[in-house]
Design a protein around this motif. Structure first.
Motif, PDB file in Angstrom:
ATOM      1  N   VAL A  60      44.249  34.146  58.792  1.00  0.00           N
ATOM      2  CA  VAL A  60      44.154  34.447  57.362  1.00  0.00           C
ATOM      3  C   VAL A  60      43.751  33.204  56.586  1.00  0.00           C
ATOM      4  O   VAL A  60      44.234  32.109  56.856  1.00  0.00           O
ATOM      5  CB  VAL A  60      45.500  34.950  56.793  1.00  0.00           C
ATOM      6  CG1 VAL A  60      45.300  35.530  55.386  1.00  0.00           C
ATOM      7  CG2 VAL A  60      46.154  35.971  57.695  1.00  0.00           C
ATOM      8  N   ALA A  61      42.866  33.394  55.614  1.00  0.00           N
ATOM      9  CA  ALA A  61      42.585  32.362  54.614  1.00  0.00           C
ATOM     10  C   ALA A  61      42.732  33.002  53.248  1.00  0.00           C
ATOM     11  O   ALA A  61      42.411  34.183  53.057  1.00  0.00           O
ATOM     12  CB  ALA A  61      41.181  31.796  54.790  1.00  0.00           C
ATOM     13  N   GLY A  62      43.227  32.223  52.290  1.00  0.00           N
ATOM     14  CA  GLY A  62      43.441  32.742  50.942  1.00  0.00           C
ATOM     15  C   GLY A  62      42.833  31.836  49.894  1.00  0.00           C
ATOM     16  O   GLY A  62      42.858  30.608  50.033  1.00  0.00           O
ATOM     17  N   VAL A  63      42.276  32.438  48.859  1.00  0.00           N
ATOM     18  CA  VAL A  63      41.615  31.701  47.793  1.00  0.00           C
ATOM     19  C   VAL A  63      42.046  32.263  46.447  1.00  0.00           C
ATOM     20  O   VAL A  63      42.126  33.488  46.272  1.00  0.00           O
ATOM     21  CB  VAL A  63      40.069  31.813  47.911  1.00  0.00           C
ATOM     22  CG1 VAL A  63      39.384  31.088  46.764  1.00  0.00           C
ATOM     23  CG2 VAL A  63      39.591  31.284  49.251  1.00  0.00           C
ATOM     24  N   GLN A  64      42.331  31.379  45.485  1.00  0.00           N
ATOM     25  CA  GLN A  64      42.545  31.814  44.109  1.00  0.00           C
ATOM     26  C   GLN A  64      41.349  31.391  43.283  1.00  0.00           C
ATOM     27  O   GLN A  64      41.028  30.213  43.171  1.00  0.00           O
ATOM     28  CB  GLN A  64      43.828  31.235  43.513  1.00  0.00           C
ATOM     29  CG  GLN A  64      44.076  31.770  42.093  1.00  0.00           C
ATOM     30  CD  GLN A  64      45.471  31.530  41.581  1.00  0.00           C
ATOM     31  OE1 GLN A  64      46.112  30.540  41.954  1.00  0.00           O
ATOM     32  NE2 GLN A  64      45.967  32.414  40.738  1.00  0.00           N
ATOM     33  N   ALA A  65      40.661  32.379  42.723  1.00  0.00           N
ATOM     34  CA  ALA A  65      39.485  32.116  41.897  1.00  0.00           C
ATOM     35  C   ALA A  65      39.910  31.510  40.571  1.00  0.00           C
ATOM     36  O   ALA A  65      41.094  31.546  40.189  1.00  0.00           O
ATOM     37  CB  ALA A  65      38.712  33.411  41.662  1.00  0.00           C
ATOM     38  N   ASP A  72      39.506  32.627  37.710  1.00  0.00           N
ATOM     39  CA  ASP A  72      40.068  33.636  36.796  1.00  0.00           C
ATOM     40  C   ASP A  72      41.429  34.129  37.262  1.00  0.00           C
ATOM     41  O   ASP A  72      42.009  35.038  36.666  1.00  0.00           O
ATOM     42  CB  ASP A  72      39.101  34.817  36.624  1.00  0.00           C
ATOM     43  CG  ASP A  72      38.937  35.641  37.903  1.00  0.00           C
ATOM     44  OD1 ASP A  72      39.552  35.304  38.936  1.00  0.00           O
ATOM     45  OD2 ASP A  72      38.179  36.640  37.865  1.00  0.00           O
ATOM     46  N   GLY A  73      41.963  33.529  38.354  1.00  0.00           N
ATOM     47  CA  GLY A  73      43.291  33.875  38.840  1.00  0.00           C
ATOM     48  C   GLY A  73      43.306  34.872  39.974  1.00  0.00           C
ATOM     49  O   GLY A  73      44.328  35.031  40.655  1.00  0.00           O
ATOM     50  N   THR A  74      42.218  35.585  40.200  1.00  0.00           N
ATOM     51  CA  THR A  74      42.175  36.598  41.253  1.00  0.00           C
ATOM     52  C   THR A  74      42.415  35.974  42.620  1.00  0.00           C
ATOM     53  O   THR A  74      41.871  34.912  42.944  1.00  0.00           O
ATOM     54  CB  THR A  74      40.811  37.313  41.250  1.00  0.00           C
ATOM     55  OG1 THR A  74      40.584  37.883  39.964  1.00  0.00           O
ATOM     56  CG2 THR A  74      40.768  38.401  42.302  1.00  0.00           C
ATOM     57  N   LEU A  75      43.221  36.643  43.427  1.00  0.00           N
ATOM     58  CA  LEU A  75      43.491  36.205  44.794  1.00  0.00           C
ATOM     59  C   LEU A  75      42.601  36.976  45.765  1.00  0.00           C
ATOM     60  O   LEU A  75      42.437  38.197  45.628  1.00  0.00           O
ATOM     61  CB  LEU A  75      44.951  36.444  45.169  1.00  0.00           C
ATOM     62  CG  LEU A  75      46.026  35.823  44.276  1.00  0.00           C
ATOM     63  CD1 LEU A  75      47.408  36.196  44.781  1.00  0.00           C
ATOM     64  CD2 LEU A  75      45.869  34.309  44.220  1.00  0.00           C
ATOM     65  N   THR A  76      42.044  36.279  46.736  1.00  0.00           N
ATOM     66  CA  THR A  76      41.256  36.930  47.777  1.00  0.00           C
ATOM     67  C   THR A  76      41.762  36.458  49.131  1.00  0.00           C
ATOM     68  O   THR A  76      41.908  35.254  49.364  1.00  0.00           O
ATOM     69  CB  THR A  76      39.761  36.608  47.640  1.00  0.00           C
ATOM     70  OG1 THR A  76      39.301  37.037  46.358  1.00  0.00           O
ATOM     71  CG2 THR A  76      38.955  37.330  48.713  1.00  0.00           C
ATOM     72  N   PHE A  77      42.039  37.430  49.999  1.00  0.00           N
ATOM     73  CA  PHE A  77      42.492  37.121  51.355  1.00  0.00           C
ATOM     74  C   PHE A  77      41.459  37.628  52.359  1.00  0.00           C
ATOM     75  O   PHE A  77      40.982  38.763  52.261  1.00  0.00           O
ATOM     76  CB  PHE A  77      43.854  37.769  51.633  1.00  0.00           C
ATOM     77  CG  PHE A  77      44.948  37.255  50.747  1.00  0.00           C
ATOM     78  CD1 PHE A  77      45.591  36.060  51.029  1.00  0.00           C
ATOM     79  CD2 PHE A  77      45.326  37.955  49.607  1.00  0.00           C
ATOM     80  CE1 PHE A  77      46.600  35.574  50.191  1.00  0.00           C
ATOM     81  CE2 PHE A  77      46.325  37.484  48.772  1.00  0.00           C
ATOM     82  CZ  PHE A  77      46.962  36.285  49.052  1.00  0.00           C
ATOM     83  N   PHE A  78      41.117  36.768  53.310  1.00  0.00           N
ATOM     84  CA  PHE A  78      40.204  37.119  54.394  1.00  0.00           C
ATOM     85  C   PHE A  78      41.026  37.157  55.672  1.00  0.00           C
ATOM     86  O   PHE A  78      41.632  36.146  56.045  1.00  0.00           O
ATOM     87  CB  PHE A  78      39.081  36.089  54.508  1.00  0.00           C
ATOM     88  CG  PHE A  78      38.325  35.876  53.214  1.00  0.00           C
ATOM     89  CD1 PHE A  78      37.312  36.744  52.823  1.00  0.00           C
ATOM     90  CD2 PHE A  78      38.639  34.802  52.385  1.00  0.00           C
ATOM     91  CE1 PHE A  78      36.621  36.553  51.638  1.00  0.00           C
ATOM     92  CE2 PHE A  78      37.949  34.588  51.198  1.00  0.00           C
ATOM     93  CZ  PHE A  78      36.940  35.474  50.821  1.00  0.00           C
ATOM     94  N   LEU A  79      41.055  38.298  56.357  1.00  0.00           N
ATOM     95  CA  LEU A  79      41.963  38.501  57.479  1.00  0.00           C
ATOM     96  C   LEU A  79      41.207  38.984  58.707  1.00  0.00           C
ATOM     97  O   LEU A  79      40.356  39.882  58.616  1.00  0.00           O
ATOM     98  CB  LEU A  79      43.044  39.535  57.131  1.00  0.00           C
ATOM     99  CG  LEU A  79      43.845  39.307  55.846  1.00  0.00           C
ATOM    100  CD1 LEU A  79      43.334  40.221  54.741  1.00  0.00           C
ATOM    101  CD2 LEU A  79      45.332  39.559  56.070  1.00  0.00           C
ATOM    102  N   VAL A  80      41.534  38.398  59.866  1.00  0.00           N
ATOM    103  CA  VAL A  80      40.959  38.817  61.146  1.00  0.00           C
ATOM    104  C   VAL A  80      42.103  39.122  62.103  1.00  0.00           C
ATOM    105  O   VAL A  80      43.036  38.324  62.242  1.00  0.00           O
ATOM    106  CB  VAL A  80      40.059  37.718  61.744  1.00  0.00           C
ATOM    107  CG1 VAL A  80      39.513  38.156  63.113  1.00  0.00           C
ATOM    108  CG2 VAL A  80      38.903  37.388  60.803  1.00  0.00           C
TER     109      VAL A  80
END
Length: 503
Positions: free
Chosen positions: A411-416, A418-426
């Motif tokens: 998993v990697a996580g990013v906060q943009a 504008d506050g939005t969270l995005t998670f990339f999961l394999v």
């Protein structure tokens, strides 16, 4: 099977440099000719550039493109690619045993970059050439006018300078396959002298010195130490390259290569720190991972041309890997690693962008389409901008030849901004779904706004000109937030992107 993730708003890694989602185009195979440039194509613009390829590249939001090589640059005369096209010489390219028409050079490439909305990252030839040619190229590209080389640029139709800030000091100079291969000391001295000359022209340039061609080189990691001892105070980045192959058709081990990548980055980051301490320097040098991708599918097919058995063809099909669903998972893992290492990896370039080990494929006179790996690259580039989160991941693991403990869930996580969270999961598990819970500590009001899922029962499934969407993302609907917990089911061998709006 279950896994847990903690995402605390107060624990972050680094601001992500958007250039980590860069790309690469080399005068190799059909990357340039029939890739981006095909003047007879129905979609070609007034400069001969394929419009269908432009559209696919624009969607990726590529921030920077490295050019013109790669191995090609180590015997390239940049002057061959300027001036009237009908007067440009045809040259033999020793790197790929082909002929080069020079129909595309710096002017054409710059116009294409402007069309797709990306910046140029140029490489200078430190194989067969050296300091003089590098400073002349820089003057041609960046000086406003009133000097020999800048006035030649103006004569060739470009009044304003290109103002390129990123420059690579050669390519893979440790490799015996490279024209003008050098040992670490020889190259380090040449790179330092070249960097100093270029900085005499412009101190604000960002310069990239060659690191190891891959972590299996006999000279690694001494190469990095020696080269940096010569160049540390003159450069901004050291380049790394790595390609990923599943030669024994062992998917679990193939996907475990991401652990080898992480170790590679960690080792070079530690070497940078060692040299910084030795030199008592206050400057920081970062990593530019300017060649990476899956590459092995086309190796047998390429052998006849690369061994010279086909003469010197112009723009033959070379390194045209047809990517499958399994490669989606590998590319997703690579990009997750770069996000988690965003404190040291500031620039990266997928190699390459069109036709040659690329997310985009074309047919001459026909369609262009997205290969399977286009999608994880697209999701990371478009939605992986912001600040990398320091996640705490607890996942079941398995053993590979690369690491005794390879977590099934990556998993990697990013906060943009504008506050939005995005998670990339394999999910690397061959047969089991894994219920994954993400504890959003310190974040409030979470709402799932997007879930994109990539699965396929056939790991070897590919996209083709006739079946362009055989492997493509689908909208997911099972990611839920209850209280501060995000729950998502990860099917076996799957890639997902989940986006969460928080207060």
């Amino acid at each position: 099977m279950k896994s847990t993730v903690i995402a605390n708003k107060d624990f972050t890694i680094s601001k992500i440099d958007g250039r980590v989602y860069g790309a690469f185009l080399e005068h190799l195979g059909r990357a340039i000719y029939e890739g981006i440039y095909e003047p007879d194509h129905p979609t070609a613009d007034e400069n001969g550039m394929r419009g269908d390829v432009v559209d696919l590249v624009k969607k990726l939001n590529v921030p920077v493109v490295r050019y013109p090589g790669g191995n090609f640059v180590s015997a390239y005369n940049w002057e061959d690619g300027v001036g009237p096209r009908e007067q440009r010489p045809v040259r033999l390219d020793l790197a790929w045993h082909t002929s080069e028409s020079n129909a595309v050079g710096i002017h054409e490439f710059a116009d294409w970059c402007a069309t797709v909305g990306t910046e140029m990252m140029l490489a200078v030839n430190l194989g067969s050439r050296g300091v003089d040619e590098a400073r002349n190229f820089l003057e041609y590209v960046n000086h406003p006018g009133g000097s020999y080389w800048s006035d030649l640029r103006i004569k060739n139709g470009r009044k304003e300078p290109f103002n390129v800030k990123l420059w690579c000091l050669g390519n893979e100079m440790d490799g015996p396959w490279q024209v003008g291969q050098k040992d670490a000391t020889e190259y380090g001295k040449l790179a330092a002298n070249t960097a100093r000359a270029m900085r005499m022209f412009d101190k604000s340039l960002e310069l990239i010195v060659c690191g190891s061609s891959n972590p299996d080189m006999a000279s690694y990691p001494d190469w990095e130490r020696i080269v940096l001892e010569h160049t540390y105070d003159e450069v901004n980045y050291i380049s790394l390259h790595m390609y990923f192959a599943n030669r024994d058709d062992n998917t679990p081990n193939f996907l475990g290569l991401a652990e080898k990548l992480d170790t590679y980055i960690e080792t070079v980051a530690s070497t940078i720190k060692q040299v910084k301490a030795k030199r008592k320097s206050k400057r920081d040098v970062y990593i530019c991972f300017d060649e990476w991708n899956v590459w092995y599918h086309s190796n047998k097919k390429d052998r006849e041309i690369l061994e010279g058995n086909s003469g010197w063809p112009h723009a033959p099909g070379l390194l045209e890997d047809i990517y499958n669903f399994e490669d989606v998972l590998m590319v997703g893992l690579i990009l997750n690693t770069f996000i988690r290492r965003s404190d040291v990896v500031k620039i990266a370039c997928i190699a390459q962008l069109v036709n040659v080990i690329a997310p985009i494929m074309t047919e001459k006179g026909g369609p262009a389409w997205a290969q399977t790996i286009y999608y994880p690259y697209y999701f990371a580039s478009v939605f992986g901008r912001g600040t990398a989160l320091q996640l705490q991941v607890n996942s079941p693991a398995y053993a590979t030849t690369h690491a005794a403990e390879t977590p099934f869930v990556d998993v990697a996580g990013v906060q943009a901004d504008d506050g939005t969270l995005t998670f990339f999961l394999v999910n690397r598990h061959t047969s089991e779904s894994i219920e994954t819970e993400v504890d959003l500590q310190g974040f409030t009001g979470g709402v799932v706004i997007d879930q994109q899922v990539m699965t396929n029962p056939d790991l070897k499934a590919v996209n083709t000109a006739n079946e362009q969407d055989k492997v493509a993302p689908r909208k997911g609907d099972d990611a839920k937030i209850v209280g501060s917990k995000l729950s998502v089911n990860l099917p076996p061998y799957s890639y997902q992107m989940v986006r969460v709006r928080v207060s």
